[in-house]
Design an enzyme around this catalytic site. Structure first.
Site, short mmCIF file in Angstrom:
data_model
loop_
_atom_site.label_atom_id
_atom_site.label_comp_id
_atom_site.label_asym_id
_atom_site.label_seq_id
_atom_site.Cartn_x
_atom_site.Cartn_y
_atom_site.Cartn_z
N LYS A 56 0.80 -1.23 0.00
CA LYS A 56 0.00 0.00 0.00
C LYS A 56 0.83 1.27 0.00
O LYS A 56 0.34 2.33 -0.35
CB LYS A 56 -0.98 0.00 1.17
CG LYS A 56 -2.11 -1.00 0.94
CD LYS A 56 -3.42 -0.44 1.43
CE LYS A 56 -4.58 -1.35 1.08
NZ LYS A 56 -4.43 -2.70 1.70
N GLY A 211 -15.99 -13.55 2.84
CA GLY A 211 -16.44 -12.30 2.21
C GLY A 211 -16.16 -12.33 0.72
O GLY A 211 -15.28 -11.63 0.22
C1 LIG Z 1 -5.18 -3.70 1.44
C2 LIG Z 1 -4.58 -5.03 1.43
C3 LIG Z 1 -5.03 -6.02 0.54
C4 LIG Z 1 -6.19 -5.80 -0.39
O1 LIG Z 1 -5.89 -4.79 -1.32
P1 LIG Z 1 -7.05 -4.09 -2.17
O2 LIG Z 1 -6.32 -3.09 -2.99
O3 LIG Z 1 -8.01 -3.47 -1.21
O4 LIG Z 1 -7.70 -5.14 -2.96
C5 LIG Z 1 -4.38 -7.24 0.54
N1 LIG Z 1 -3.36 -7.49 1.37
C6 LIG Z 1 -2.90 -6.57 2.25
C7 LIG Z 1 -1.77 -6.93 3.13
C8 LIG Z 1 -3.49 -5.31 2.30
O5 LIG Z 1 -3.03 -4.41 3.16
#
Ligand SMILES: *Cc1c(COP(=O)(O)O)cnc(C)c1O
Length: 322
Positions: A56, A211
């Protein structure tokens, strides 16, 4: 959000230039045990080693780096179950702007602490009764902050796509690619890079069995909303795909698969024992799905994105022990 154009691979390329030298170019690791077990050549793209512990940071930094001087001055607001919060908080600190983060009351303690540690102001809400998007929007309106959502934003998607871009640059074309799926920022970004750099690869998103809104949406052709799912994969407890992520997923992804909490635990144990890696539950979704598809993977080249490694250490021990 409705007026935004879908991002393209060119946006991923621009994002990779923007994050160069700031984000880590994470390692691609292999395991002879995994290769032997699956009868395939597996390449793990290890975003658990990314700055702040998850992919992220890519989308967060890419988004904030594009702010105007006015936007930088007022600052950013984000709502997140954890990793997006840390990504925005760290990116804001690196770019010298204030950050306000709206986090659920049950977010892992390590993630809340880390977000505060990056200098952000944290606002807590109840994930089962309150609407985080509304809280984020109210704060944005009241204080002139720019809201960066965790997945449904062109700059976020383009940033997340840089992980798969690096993977293909390092190992070349692949037959199969697996990426965890929450709201679809990672998967849609991965799709842009996959269709540009390894177009014939089969690409799968993987979400928690509890989910499976993404799977329902993909198979029905329109976005399905669900209640917040109860799963150990806290990074994928999203209730619906996004208006930008869904059209890309629908166009470029082959299918959406699911994994149970039990499978995730087994795979976290595998990463710890065999690869000496701390992987958070959500980060193990890709391997879980690949294992379930073993018959089709024989002799193939397979990319698996490990999306993150942020897990409260006491909780981690508990998850491995059971
Ligand atoms: C946010 C996140 C995801 C999912 O990512 P999206 O972009 O919301 O699909 C998967 N793994 C981790 C570790 C995350 O922080």
């Amino acid at each position: 959000m409705s007026e935004q154009k879908l991002p393209t691979f060119e946006d991923v390329v621009a994002a990779s230039e923007r994050i160069a030298g700031v984000a880590h170019r994470t390692p691609v690791l292999s395991s002879s045990t995994a290769n032997a077990e699956l009868g395939a050549e597996i390449f793990f793209k290890c975003e658990n080693y990314q700055r702040m512990g998850a992919f992220k940071f890519r989308g967060g930094y890419n988004s904030l780096a594009r702010f105007t001087p006015e936007q930088r001055k007022a600052g950013v607001v984000a709502f997140s179950s954890g990793n997006h919060a840390q990504a925005i908080a760290l990116s804001a600190r690196l770019l010298g702007m204030p950050a306000t983060i709206v986090m659920p009351h049950d977010a892992p303690a390590a993630k809340v602490a880390a977000t505060r540690g990056y200098g952000a102001q944290v606002v807590i809400y109840d994930r089962y009764t309150e609407d985080r998007e509304q809280i984020g929007r109210d704060l944005a309106a009241r204080h002139g902050l720019t809201l960066i959502p965790p997945y449904d934003h062109a700059d976020v998607i383009a940033g997340q796509g840089t992980a798969a871009k690096e993977l293909f640059e390092e190992v070349g074309r692949l037959d199969y690619v697996f990426a965890p799926l929450g709201g679809g920022g990672l998967l849609s970004g991965t799709a842009l890079s996959t269709r540009a750099l390894s177009p014939s690869a089969k690409l799968f998103g993987v979400e928690p069995e509890a989910g499976n809104d993404g799977q329902q949406s993909f198979r029905s052709g329109s976005i399905v909303h669900i209640e917040t799912p109860k799963t150990i994969a806290d990074g994928a407890q999203t209730q619906h795909l996004g208006n930008l992520t869904f059209p890309i997923i629908k166009r470029d992804v082959d299918d959406i698969l699911t994994a149970s909490d039990e499978q995730l635990r087994a795979d976290m144990r595998f990463f710890a024992e065999r690869m000496k890696m701390v992987v958070e539950p959500t980060g193990a979704l890709g391997l879980a799905a690949a294992r379930a598809m073993k018959a089709q993977l024989q002799g193939k080249r397979v990319g698996i994105i490990i999306s993150g490694g942020n897990v409260d250490i006491a909780r981690y021990a508990e998850l491995l022990a059971r």
